[in-house]
Design a protein around this motif. Structure first.
Motif, PDB file in Angstrom:
ATOM      1  N   TRP A  87       0.778  -1.302  -0.043  1.00  0.00           N
ATOM      2  CA  TRP A  87       0.057   0.133  -0.001  1.00  0.00           C
ATOM      3  C   TRP A  87       0.738   1.376  -0.238  1.00  0.00           C
ATOM      4  O   TRP A  87       0.350   2.425  -0.345  1.00  0.00           O
ATOM      5  CB  TRP A  87      -0.973   0.105   1.107  1.00  0.00           C
ATOM      6  N   ILE A  88       2.040   1.356   0.671  1.00  0.00           N
ATOM      7  CA  ILE A  88       2.782   2.493   0.773  1.00  0.00           C
ATOM      8  C   ILE A  88       3.828   2.582  -0.469  1.00  0.00           C
ATOM      9  O   ILE A  88       3.981   3.782  -0.832  1.00  0.00           O
ATOM     10  CB  ILE A  88       3.425   2.451   1.896  1.00  0.00           C
ATOM     11  N   MET A  89       4.593   1.367  -0.770  1.00  0.00           N
ATOM     12  CA  MET A  89       5.537   1.802  -1.897  1.00  0.00           C
ATOM     13  C   MET A  89       4.897   1.782  -2.927  1.00  0.00           C
ATOM     14  O   MET A  89       3.668   1.347  -3.371  1.00  0.00           O
ATOM     15  CB  MET A  89       6.528   0.309  -1.871  1.00  0.00           C
ATOM     16  N   LYS A  90       5.814   2.425  -3.884  1.00  0.00           N
ATOM     17  CA  LYS A  90       5.136   2.520  -5.261  1.00  0.00           C
ATOM     18  C   LYS A  90       4.855   1.415  -6.074  1.00  0.00           C
ATOM     19  O   LYS A  90       6.155   0.564  -5.965  1.00  0.00           O
ATOM     20  CB  LYS A  90       6.013   3.621  -6.075  1.00  0.00           C
ATOM     21  N   LYS A  91       3.848   0.738  -6.587  1.00  0.00           N
ATOM     22  CA  LYS A  91       3.819  -0.472  -7.390  1.00  0.00           C
ATOM     23  C   LYS A  91       5.023  -0.708  -8.388  1.00  0.00           C
ATOM     24  O   LYS A  91       5.421  -1.955  -8.524  1.00  0.00           O
ATOM     25  CB  LYS A  91       2.442  -0.766  -7.872  1.00  0.00           C
ATOM     26  N   GLU A  92       5.297   0.229  -9.081  1.00  0.00           N
ATOM     27  CA  GLU A  92       6.058   0.011  -9.947  1.00  0.00           C
ATOM     28  C   GLU A  92       7.948  -0.090  -9.439  1.00  0.00           C
ATOM     29  O   GLU A  92       8.478  -1.242 -10.094  1.00  0.00           O
ATOM     30  CB  GLU A  92       6.405   1.617 -11.011  1.00  0.00           C
ATOM     31  N   ALA A  93       8.048   0.298  -8.237  1.00  0.00           N
ATOM     32  CA  ALA A  93       9.210  -0.069  -7.785  1.00  0.00           C
ATOM     33  C   ALA A  93       9.262  -1.436  -7.175  1.00  0.00           C
ATOM     34  O   ALA A  93      10.314  -2.144  -7.254  1.00  0.00           O
ATOM     35  CB  ALA A  93       9.618   0.956  -6.375  1.00  0.00           C
TER      36      ALA A  93
END
Ligand code: TRP
Length: 462
Positions: A414-420
């Motif tokens: 939920w917090i990290m960018k999905k692309e990362a």
């Protein structure tokens, strides 16, 4: 909260990581704890819930932890902090990492004592103490150990000092070799014992006990214990997988490595059950007798089987090894942090960690000897705790680990960018989606559901 960026180095290969992480996962949790909590919680239904927890919660969270470690490349707290900054989120998310370091530390405060039992049993087995001994005599050997604080202190100290020396020297690479010999040896020994037990104990009842789920025997606190154990046995939410992930080479597939580790860990636990229970049932021992189970049941088999003194000695050597490779992983994250933050040398950081741990471990030692001051008597998150060991075991496995796992899942999904996250996972888009959706929805909901039930907010079942 500034800290220097320290390059902690990397594993020499993917296999090295898998071996070290397996060494951390496989330990007393598989051979000492899993069999006795299965016995206390009625068998089959507990095993089924445990397996589901490994699959639907443990494996996804482990992938998330290794990912955090590899992308952050520092001790758990600092890795999560770096990733929070990358995602433009609040840096207090680093608590996800700190929680793990604290949990790992608390676990080791009792783990070192049980590892001490295993080491002392190398000598019991080697001296032939089990040969032709009756179950009652074998029980009294175990009870004598528990009532001897000096012995317990000596063995616990031995375990902690040795762990401190190994971690202080930074023998990560020595670890690989130790694990690659000790793990297969452990597997072979367990299979030999299971083979013996199948012929000489009550194997039919064991299969029925472990694999025929009887849900009337499973309570909600049993479900929480199964969940907590899935975290415990995979070394999750306790810093280890993040810190080992931090040393992982960039190209390695996280998913494949994690699945391999989880399969090895689960197999060893199930085989340990198959080795222990035929002897328990065949000799009229109590399945629900608690932490002494493996130390009473297997010595009975060693006392009767051909070559039992040799097999018994080897078994406890391997158990000691398995415990050491886990203990090392438990201190590693605290040491990495002390090196980053305090700029201690590894040796100094390890000494500092081990001395503090030793003080904490005394709480466990005196819980087992039954000292009055170590006794407790209150309810804590769904359990009546009777001494410090009880409290710390429950606080870590059943509370801190599930909550830490929950926080990890939320942070990555939920917090990290999905692309990362996708970039770091480096896997096919389809499999990535399956994992990501599980981590985003199933894992948090399942953990929360078990918790809310336990503290009585939702009430289903007993
Ligand atoms: N997985 C270990 C076992 O089953 C116990 C454990 C829990 C652990 N947390 C850990 C080991 C952290 C190393 C690091 O015995």
């Amino acid at each position: 909260m500034s800290s220097v960026h320290v390059d902690h180095g990397q594993w020499s290969s993917r296999l090295a990581f898998i071996l070290a992480a397996t060494g951390s996962a496989v330990g007393l949790g598989n051979i000492w704890k899993f069999p006795y909590i299965m016995g206390e919680n009625g068998g089959g239904a507990f095993v089924l819930v445990y397996l589901l927890c490994i699959l639907g919660i443990g494996i996804p969270v482990m992938m998330a932890e290794v990912l955090i470690g590899r992308r952050g490349r520092q001790s758990p707290g600092n890795s999560v902090k770096a990733l929070a900054i990358e995602a433009g989120a609040n840096i207090n998310w680093s608590i996800v990492g700190w929680l793990g370091v604290i949990a790992g530390f608390l676990i080791l405060s009792f783990y070192s004592v049980i590892a001490g039992w295993a080491v002392s049993y190398i000598f019991e087995a080697g001296s032939g103490a089990f040969v032709d001994a009756s179950p009652a005599e074998i029980e009294s050997i175990f009870n004598n150990l528990l009532q001897d604080p000096i012995k317990l202190i000596i063995w616990t100290t031995f375990v902690l000092v040795l762990t401190g020396i190994i971690v202080g020297k930074g023998l990560k690479m020595g670890l690989e070799k130790a694990v690659s010999i000790a793990m297969p040896a452990m597997l072979v020994l367990l299979l030999i014992i299971a083979g013996y037990a199948a012929f000489n104990g009550d194997f039919t009842r064991t299969i029925d006990f472990m694999f025929t789920p009887d849900f009337s025997k499973l309570t909600y606190s049993g479900v929480l214990i199964a969940l907590g154990h899935a975290f415990f046995t995979l070394s999750l939410a306790s810093g280890a997988m993040m810190i080992y992930g931090a040393y992982l080479p960039q190209k390695t597939s996280i998913a494949q490595s994690v699945v391999a580790i989880a399969i090895a860990d689960t197999l060893i636990a199930l085989i340990a059950g198959l080795a222990i229970y035929p002897i328990v049932f065949g000799n009229g021992l109590e399945a629900s007798q608690g932490p002494g189970l493996v130390f009473v049941s297997l010595p009975i088999a060693f006392g009767q089987m051909w070559g039992g003194t040799v097999f018994g000695t080897l078994f406890f050597i391997m158990l000691g090894f398995a415990a050491f490779t886990s203990a090392i992983a438990m201190v590693e994250s605290a040491v990495a942090w002390l090196v980053e933050k305090m700029e201690y040398s590894r040796a100094k950081a390890a000494a500092f960690a081990v001395i503090t741990l030793w003080l904490f471990s005394m709480l466990t030692v005196f819980s087992f000897t039954g000292a009055e001051w170590a006794k407790l008597d209150f309810n804590f998150v769904g359990k009546h705790v009777t001494n410090y060991f009880d409290l710390i075991d429950h606080l870590t496995a059943d509370v801190l680990l599930p909550l830490g796992g929950l926080a990890t899942a939320i942070f990555v999904a939920w917090i990290m960018k999905k692309e990362a996250v996708f970039e770091e996972m480096n896997m096919s888009a389809k499999l990535f989606s399956v994992w990501f959706i599980t981590l985003k929805w199933f894992t948090p909901i399942a953990v929360l559901f078990v918790f809310l039930n336990l503290i009585g907010i939702v009430k289903i079942g007993q």
